[in-house]
Design a protein around this motif. Sequence first.
Motif, PDB file in Angstrom:
ATOM      1  N   VAL A  36     -19.856  35.316  10.194  1.00  0.00           N
ATOM      2  CA  VAL A  36     -18.926  35.051  11.293  1.00  0.00           C
ATOM      3  C   VAL A  36     -18.003  36.257  11.466  1.00  0.00           C
ATOM      4  N   MET A  37     -17.971  36.804  12.680  1.00  0.00           N
ATOM      5  CA  MET A  37     -17.151  37.986  12.976  1.00  0.00           C
ATOM      6  C   MET A  37     -15.789  37.549  13.512  1.00  0.00           C
ATOM      7  N   VAL A  38     -14.749  37.702  12.700  1.00  0.00           N
ATOM      8  CA  VAL A  38     -13.399  37.262  13.051  1.00  0.00           C
ATOM      9  C   VAL A  38     -12.546  38.470  13.442  1.00  0.00           C
ATOM     10  N   GLU A  39     -11.891  38.373  14.579  1.00  0.00           N
ATOM     11  CA  GLU A  39     -11.065  39.467  15.077  1.00  0.00           C
ATOM     12  C   GLU A  39      -9.623  39.339  14.590  1.00  0.00           C
ATOM     13  N   HIS A  40      -8.887  40.442  14.696  1.00  0.00           N
ATOM     14  CA  HIS A  40      -7.503  40.460  14.225  1.00  0.00           C
ATOM     15  C   HIS A  40      -6.643  39.413  14.922  1.00  0.00           C
ATOM     16  N   ARG A  41      -6.872  39.181  16.186  1.00  0.00           N
ATOM     17  CA  ARG A  41      -6.021  38.236  16.900  1.00  0.00           C
ATOM     18  C   ARG A  41      -6.187  36.816  16.355  1.00  0.00           C
ATOM     19  N   GLY A  42      -7.378  36.521  15.830  1.00  0.00           N
ATOM     20  CA  GLY A  42      -7.593  35.210  15.235  1.00  0.00           C
ATOM     21  C   GLY A  42      -6.756  35.013  13.987  1.00  0.00           C
ATOM     22  N   VAL A  43      -6.671  36.059  13.158  1.00  0.00           N
ATOM     23  CA  VAL A  43      -5.877  35.976  11.940  1.00  0.00           C
ATOM     24  C   VAL A  43      -4.388  35.914  12.268  1.00  0.00           C
ATOM     25  N   VAL A  44      -3.955  36.720  13.246  1.00  0.00           N
ATOM     26  CA  VAL A  44      -2.543  36.705  13.645  1.00  0.00           C
ATOM     27  C   VAL A  44      -2.155  35.330  14.162  1.00  0.00           C
ATOM     28  N   ARG A  45      -3.022  34.735  14.965  1.00  0.00           N
ATOM     29  CA  ARG A  45      -2.755  33.399  15.497  1.00  0.00           C
ATOM     30  C   ARG A  45      -2.654  32.366  14.379  1.00  0.00           C
ATOM     31  N   LEU A  46      -3.354  32.611  13.251  1.00  0.00           N
ATOM     32  CA  LEU A  46      -3.315  31.690  12.123  1.00  0.00           C
ATOM     33  C   LEU A  46      -2.026  31.808  11.322  1.00  0.00           C
ATOM     34  N   VAL A  47      -1.547  33.033  11.120  1.00  0.00           N
ATOM     35  CA  VAL A  47      -0.475  33.244  10.132  1.00  0.00           C
ATOM     36  C   VAL A  47       0.883  33.597  10.732  1.00  0.00           C
ATOM     37  N   ALA A  48       0.948  33.963  12.001  1.00  0.00           N
ATOM     38  CA  ALA A  48       2.225  34.398  12.582  1.00  0.00           C
ATOM     39  C   ALA A  48       2.680  33.416  13.665  1.00  0.00           C
ATOM     40  N   GLY A  49       3.897  32.934  13.537  1.00  0.00           N
ATOM     41  CA  GLY A  49       4.464  32.058  14.552  1.00  0.00           C
ATOM     42  C   GLY A  49       3.723  30.750  14.693  1.00  0.00           C
ATOM     43  N   ASN A  50       3.088  30.295  13.607  1.00  0.00           N
ATOM     44  CA  ASN A  50       2.330  29.049  13.718  1.00  0.00           C
ATOM     45  C   ASN A  50       3.260  27.845  13.646  1.00  0.00           C
ATOM     46  N   ASP A  51       2.724  26.692  14.001  1.00  0.00           N
ATOM     47  CA  ASP A  51       3.551  25.480  14.089  1.00  0.00           C
ATOM     48  C   ASP A  51       3.070  24.373  13.162  1.00  0.00           C
ATOM     49  N   PHE A  52       2.125  24.665  12.254  1.00  0.00           N
ATOM     50  CA  PHE A  52       1.609  23.614  11.381  1.00  0.00           C
ATOM     51  C   PHE A  52       2.122  23.733   9.955  1.00  0.00           C
ATOM     52  N   VAL A  53       2.819  24.825   9.653  1.00  0.00           N
ATOM     53  CA  VAL A  53       3.440  24.990   8.344  1.00  0.00           C
ATOM     54  C   VAL A  53       4.650  25.898   8.523  1.00  0.00           C
ATOM     55  N   ALA A  54       5.730  25.588   7.825  1.00  0.00           N
ATOM     56  CA  ALA A  54       6.949  26.396   7.898  1.00  0.00           C
ATOM     57  C   ALA A  54       6.979  27.343   6.708  1.00  0.00           C
ATOM     58  N   ILE A  55       6.988  28.657   6.984  1.00  0.00           N
ATOM     59  CA  ILE A  55       6.940  29.660   5.922  1.00  0.00           C
ATOM     60  C   ILE A  55       8.177  30.542   6.002  1.00  0.00           C
ATOM     61  N   SER A  56       8.872  30.705   4.887  1.00  0.00           N
ATOM     62  CA  SER A  56      10.064  31.555   4.827  1.00  0.00           C
ATOM     63  C   SER A  56       9.919  32.529   3.667  1.00  0.00           C
ATOM     64  N   PRO A  57      10.746  33.571   3.618  1.00  0.00           N
ATOM     65  CA  PRO A  57      10.683  34.526   2.499  1.00  0.00           C
ATOM     66  C   PRO A  57      10.969  33.882   1.137  1.00  0.00           C
ATOM     67  N   GLN A  58      11.539  32.692   1.139  1.00  0.00           N
ATOM     68  CA  GLN A  58      11.821  32.021  -0.133  1.00  0.00           C
ATOM     69  C   GLN A  58      10.606  31.268  -0.685  1.00  0.00           C
ATOM     70  N   ASP A  59       9.556  31.147   0.120  1.00  0.00           N
ATOM     71  CA  ASP A  59       8.387  30.388  -0.312  1.00  0.00           C
ATOM     72  C   ASP A  59       7.494  31.194  -1.244  1.00  0.00           C
ATOM     73  N   ILE A  60       6.747  30.458  -2.068  1.00  0.00           N
ATOM     74  CA  ILE A  60       5.766  31.056  -2.966  1.00  0.00           C
ATOM     75  C   ILE A  60       4.432  30.351  -2.731  1.00  0.00           C
ATOM     76  N   PHE A  61       3.470  31.094  -2.199  1.00  0.00           N
ATOM     77  CA  PHE A  61       2.137  30.577  -1.887  1.00  0.00           C
ATOM     78  C   PHE A  61       1.244  30.664  -3.117  1.00  0.00           C
ATOM     79  N   LEU A  62       0.319  29.740  -3.219  1.00  0.00           N
ATOM     80  CA  LEU A  62      -0.731  29.836  -4.225  1.00  0.00           C
ATOM     81  C   LEU A  62      -2.039  30.194  -3.544  1.00  0.00           C
TER      82      LEU A  62
END
Length: 259
Positions: A36-62
């Motif tokens: 599957v060929m995924v473009e940069h805009r797809g990744v940006v749409r997933l991780v930047a300005g999304n509305d399904f998870v709230a992410i702040s600099p204080q968070d720690i992802f696993l």
Amino acid sequence: ANLPASDPDPRALGLSSRHLAYVIYTSGSSGTPKGVMVEHRGVVRLVAGNDFVAISPQDIFLNASSPTFDATAFEVWGALANGASVVLYPGRYLSTATLAQIIQDQSITIAWMTARLFDVYVGEGRSTDRLQQLLVGGEEVSVASIRACQKRHPTLRISNGYGPTENTTFSLCYPVPPDLDDQTRVPLGRPIRNSVAYLLDERLQPAPLGAIGEIYVGGAGVARGYLNRPELTAERFIASPFVAGDRLYKTGDLARYLP
């Protein structure tokens, strides 16, 4: 030392959001791997300005997913693109005991688990005390596991994330309410930001409310297609019958609208 300290202008280099970010192989329900060929805009749409998870600099992802699984794009870049930290799971084999220990020791606030891993994790009574947000998905999520987790940790925000690799990890998301007593199945939810979803019949017409239709997803997350598979790409990635210039991905999954 002779190189500039500033980033180069991507436009001057001829780069755009339509360039490839990665090619990832998935078999889906067919059992035959497809790139599957995924473009940069797809990744940006997933991780930047999304509305399904709230992410702040204080968070720690696993990051517990394999690099060959597209959830890694969400776990790693969801963290780094939003100033959060990311903890990499050590070793090759996923253990619920190790997972629980890392969540506790590293104060993980956001994690993603497949539905089956979530079932085992909750069934074994593993702790979610440190977590603030948990996304589950990949297949149907157990209502019983959701209820058991909520009973043990009522402040944890749980979301059911649905989406094929061909639409960049997540397409729909359902924030699970505190009370699921009147539901026997966990809904898929609504399209995440910069995404769209349709339920269509075999004539590509919208399915009536309550009727079963096939899920077609669109928006900025739709992949370019399958690497070196033009016929399969033409079959699964179609022109939108509703918006000129848009493309939809035919998921093969069936659903119906709830009230």
